[in-house]
Write an enzyme that holds these catalytic residues in place. Structure first.
Site, PDB file in Angstrom:
ATOM      1  N   ILE A 270       4.391  -6.816 -14.554  1.00 51.62           N
ATOM      2  CA  ILE A 270       2.833  -7.107 -14.309  1.00 51.62           C
ATOM      3  C   ILE A 270       2.567  -8.296 -14.554  1.00 51.62           C
ATOM      4  O   ILE A 270       1.863  -9.150 -14.895  1.00 51.62           O
ATOM      5  CB  ILE A 270       2.091  -5.642 -15.343  1.00 51.62           C
ATOM      6  CG1 ILE A 270       1.909  -4.344 -14.972  1.00 51.62           C
ATOM      7  CG2 ILE A 270       0.424  -6.821 -15.225  1.00 51.62           C
ATOM      8  CD1 ILE A 270       1.246  -4.698 -13.516  1.00 51.62           C
TER       9      ILE A 270
ATOM     10  N   THR B  28       8.910  -4.607 -35.841  1.00 49.62           N
ATOM     11  CA  THR B  28       9.895  -5.340 -35.428  1.00 49.62           C
ATOM     12  C   THR B  28      10.167  -5.559 -35.426  1.00 49.62           C
ATOM     13  O   THR B  28      11.234  -6.421 -34.051  1.00 49.62           O
ATOM     14  CB  THR B  28       9.033  -7.079 -35.738  1.00 49.62           C
ATOM     15  OG1 THR B  28       9.466  -7.152 -37.207  1.00 49.62           O
ATOM     16  CG2 THR B  28       7.979  -7.443 -35.900  1.00 49.62           C
TER      17      THR B  28
ATOM     18  N   CYS C 103       0.361   6.917   7.103  1.00 48.63           N
ATOM     19  CA  CYS C 103       1.029   7.895   8.134  1.00 48.63           C
ATOM     20  C   CYS C 103       1.116   9.429   8.334  1.00 48.63           C
ATOM     21  O   CYS C 103       0.782   9.862   9.448  1.00 48.63           O
ATOM     22  CB  CYS C 103       2.098   7.103   7.253  1.00 48.63           C
ATOM     23  SG  CYS C 103       3.918   6.728   8.053  1.00 48.63           S
TER      24      CYS C 103
ATOM     25  N   GLU D 199       9.888  17.155  13.004  1.00 49.30           N
ATOM     26  CA  GLU D 199      10.067  16.976  12.063  1.00 49.30           C
ATOM     27  C   GLU D 199      10.158  18.259  10.737  1.00 49.30           C
ATOM     28  O   GLU D 199      10.516  18.132   9.912  1.00 49.30           O
ATOM     29  CB  GLU D 199       9.390  15.867  10.665  1.00 49.30           C
ATOM     30  CG  GLU D 199       9.988  15.905   9.431  1.00 49.30           C
ATOM     31  CD  GLU D 199       9.288  14.349   8.114  1.00 49.30           C
ATOM     32  OE1 GLU D 199       8.497  13.652   8.862  1.00 49.30           O
ATOM     33  OE2 GLU D 199       9.587  14.148   7.461  1.00 49.30           O
TER      34      GLU D 199
ATOM     35  N   HIS E  88       0.759   1.752   7.091  1.00 47.57           N
ATOM     36  CA  HIS E  88       0.163   2.277   5.763  1.00 47.57           C
ATOM     37  C   HIS E  88      -0.830   0.449   5.491  1.00 47.57           C
ATOM     38  O   HIS E  88      -0.059  -0.193   4.748  1.00 47.57           O
ATOM     39  CB  HIS E  88       1.934   2.758   5.025  1.00 47.57           C
ATOM     40  CG  HIS E  88       2.262   3.200   4.489  1.00 47.57           C
ATOM     41  ND1 HIS E  88       2.277   4.683   3.660  1.00 47.57           N
ATOM     42  CD2 HIS E  88       3.008   3.416   5.906  1.00 47.57           C
ATOM     43  CE1 HIS E  88       3.003   4.910   4.493  1.00 47.57           C
ATOM     44  NE2 HIS E  88       3.870   4.540   5.789  1.00 47.57           N
TER      45      HIS E  88
ATOM     46  N   GLU F  58      -2.873   0.512   2.700  1.00 50.70           N
ATOM     47  CA  GLU F  58      -1.943   0.392   0.992  1.00 50.70           C
ATOM     48  C   GLU F  58      -1.710  -0.960   0.890  1.00 50.70           C
ATOM     49  O   GLU F  58      -1.324  -1.536  -0.897  1.00 50.70           O
ATOM     50  CB  GLU F  58      -2.234   1.880   0.226  1.00 50.70           C
ATOM     51  CG  GLU F  58      -0.551   1.953   0.703  1.00 50.70           C
ATOM     52  CD  GLU F  58      -0.098   2.497   1.843  1.00 50.70           C
ATOM     53  OE1 GLU F  58      -1.006   3.370   3.146  1.00 50.70           O
ATOM     54  OE2 GLU F  58       0.550   3.887   1.425  1.00 50.70           O
TER      55      GLU F  58
HETATM   56  N1  GLN Z   1       7.303  11.619   7.788  1.00 49.04           N
HETATM   57  C1  GLN Z   1       6.953  11.431   8.215  1.00 49.04           C
HETATM   58  C2  GLN Z   1       7.920  10.075   9.575  1.00 49.04           C
HETATM   59  O1  GLN Z   1       9.313   9.601   9.212  1.00 49.04           O
HETATM   60  C3  GLN Z   1       5.339  10.360   7.972  1.00 49.04           C
HETATM   61  C4  GLN Z   1       6.355   9.054   7.393  1.00 49.04           C
HETATM   62  C5  GLN Z   1       5.203   8.192   6.109  1.00 49.04           C
HETATM   63  O2  GLN Z   1       4.192   8.622   6.113  1.00 49.04           O
HETATM   64  N2  GLN Z   1       5.683   7.762   5.916  1.00 49.04           N
HETATM   65  O3  GLN Z   1       7.286  10.086  10.479  1.00 49.04           O
END
Ligand code: GLN
Length: 553
Positions: A23, A192, A386, A410, A512, A514
């Site tokens: 930061i 300190t 995702c 998966e 993503h 974010e």
């Molecule tokens: N596990 C899932 C995939 O590989 C989602 C991955 C994630 O959320 N970054 O597709």
């Protein structure tokens, strides 16, 4: 400033880890950027993993992904958010990646029979990485050495930056040491001594810090500052206080008051009395600190005990909240605990919005699927990221499209309906590191959708990190049952965004978002979620107050 050469600012840390060096570096970057300079920031991580992509979020927090598909330290997220610039693979260097390059070269025979050693081969490679990050000749390269001075694994990095001061020429390099002044309540004092010792350790390896940034829970009295200056050989005006603050976004403002950037410029022989343009930033900080409303949003995941695992998601919510004048109260919902649907309804009864973020592996999946169902059935604003999209698709397939046993391959390789499946390019991949669909991909938004409305663009670029995709064999059926595919890859083969109509806000992305939200540029999908959550909140309040003016949204 003339464009003669890049100036290098190295940041080291003393006393303890997690001091917020990232930061401090990001804030200094901000103060220089807002004075009109070009800045890039690089992070050195002294661990042996080639990148953090293979590490559990419990070990390392979030893995931040850059446009060019590097899996990097979460500090890169802070850097991007503060300096509002996209970084790249070169901006994160691990000891593992340095050793890997050197060892690969050794195996090729490039060292012509020489003995390969930490000095000069590893240190030279570290210096090459610095030069690579500065190849576009930014005015400043800020490089943070992860870990704490005194760590054995950090030594090659400290040695490399020591040498680099000589290589870069007089007046082109400074060292900032970020350190902690612990407060002893029994003595009523900030101490300190640990900082003196950590500076001694630095000096014993040939690095004299030019500036000290002192983290402290209280203001540092003049006597303690003077003592630090005396014992560390740092001029008094370069002993900078960095107190705990309400929000990390306030740090640049606090450091500007402490004249950090001026001290940096002076020590790099740059004559500049200009003021930074921090007006917009200050406005954002004021909004974060003085919200008009509060809205409760659930984040449902399996790493909820370590909020750093979802740091970009949390920051993205804050950015949208600041823009909309609301505080985001986060309710952490550990998805493992919600196998039972009734419990989910109970847990989500007091939230106005839900985020199901990314993740890997089967643990907590049924809980996430239940949470997506609860959001859909109860009209609670929902944003899936995702894995969050994949869970929403599985839920829709099971409960709306009637595909019993729908799942992702998966979690269940032999699922009767693998509505989320491995991409064909992934089928023969055996290495875990750096082999997913990674980095920025183009996505085309479909007309008349929430996604199109939120972005107000036809084509977007977003960052990915996953192996699995929506299975195209089920696309037709899911669409028939009402699932809207609002974002697709340019060749239309990959589903990038889904949404539901007849819902306040139910949107999920395979990418993503974010990773691209910034305080100065909140992400449209998070804005949509928080806006919808706020509307829901207003309506709930009206209902609670028994108003006749009930509006349905
Ligand atoms: N596990 C899932 C995939 O590989 C989602 C991955 C994630 O959320 N970054 O597709």
């Amino acid at each position: 400033m003339s464009k003669k050469s890049t100036k290098y600012i190295f940041i080291t840390g003393g006393v303890v880890s997690s001091l917020g060096k990232g930061i401090v570096g990001a804030s200094l970057g901000k103060l220089l950027r807002t004075r009109g300079y070009s800045v890039t920031i690089q992070k050195f991580d002294p661990y042996i993993n080639v990148d953090p992509g293979t590490m559990s979020p419990f070990q390392h927090g979030e893995v931040f992904v850059t446009d060019d598909g590097a899996e990097t330290d979460l500090d890169l997220g802070h850097y991007e958010r503060f300096i509002n610039t996209n970084l790249a693979r070169v901006n994160n260097v691990t000891a593992g990646s340095v050793y890997l390059s050197v060892i690969n070269r050794e195996r090729r025979g490039d060292y012509l029979g020489g003995t390969v050693q930490t000095i000069p081969h590893i240190t030279d490679e570290i210096k090459n990485r610095l030069k690579e990050a500065a190849k576009d000749k930014p005015d400043f390269l800020i490089a943070e050495v992860g870990g704490t001075v005194g760590d054995i694994e950090g030594l090659p990095f400290l040695e490399a930056i020591r040498q680099f001061k000589i290589d870069a020429g007089f007046g082109n390099v400074i060292f900032i040491h970020v350190t902690l002044l612990p407060y002893l309540s029994a003595a009523g004092e900030l101490k300190t001594k640990p900082s003196q010792h950590s500076v001694n350790t630095l000096r014993s390896i040939g690095i004299q810090p030019d500036i000290l940034v002192c983290r402290a829970s209280k203001s540092i009295p003049k006597t303690e500052r003077d003592k630090l200056a005396l014992f560390t050989n740092v001029p008094k005006e370069a002993v900078i206080e960095c107190k705990d603050l309400q929000t990390i976004y306030e740090v640049p403002i606090a450091l500007e008051k402490q004249r950090l950037a001026q001290e940096v410029l002076k020590r790099l022989n740059i004559q500049d009395d200009s003021e930074p343009d921090l007006e917009h930033w200050k406005d954002i900080v004021a909004r974060v600190k003085n919200p008009e409303t509060t809205v409760k949003i659930a984040i449902a995941g399996k790493y909820t005990k370590l909020s750093d695992a979802y740091i970009s998601v949390v920051e993205s919510l804050k950015h949208a909240g600041a823009a909309l004048g609301t505080k985001i109260e986060i309710k952490w919902v550990p998805s493992d605990d919600y196998v039972d649907y009734e419990n989910v309804q109970e847990a989500l009864s007091d939230v106005s919005g839900i985020v199901v973020p990314g993740g890997f592996g089967i643990r907590g999946i049924e809980g996430k699927i239940n949470i997506a169902r609860c959001a859909r059935e109860n009209n609670i604003p929902f944003l899936g990221l995702c894995l969050g999209l994949q869970c929403a698709v599985i839920e829709f397939a099971r409960n709306v499209a009637g595909l019993q046993g729908a799942n992702s391959s998966e979690f269940e390789p032999e699922a009767p309906h693998p509505v989320v499946d491995l991409m064909s390019e992934q089928e023969n991949v055996t290495d875990m590191g750096g082999t997913m669909r990674l980095g920025s991909y183009e996505c085309h938004l479909q007309q008349g959708t929430i996604a199109k409305k939120q972005y107000n663009l036809d084509v977007i670029h977003e960052r990915h990190r996953h192996r699995y995709e929506v299975n195209n064999n089920y696309r037709g059926l899911l669409q028939e049952k009402g699932l809207i595919l609002s974002g697709l890859s340019p060749d239309q083969k990959l589903v990038e965004i889904i949404e539901l109509s007849e819902h306040k806000y139910f949107v999920a992305s395979q990418f993503h978002p974010e990773f691209k939200s910034r305080p100065e540029n909140p992400h449209p999908l998070f804005m949509g979620l928080v806006e919808a959550a706020l509307n829901g909140e207003v309506n709930a309040n009206r209902r609670r107050q028994g108003s006749s003016a009930e509006v349905s949204v």
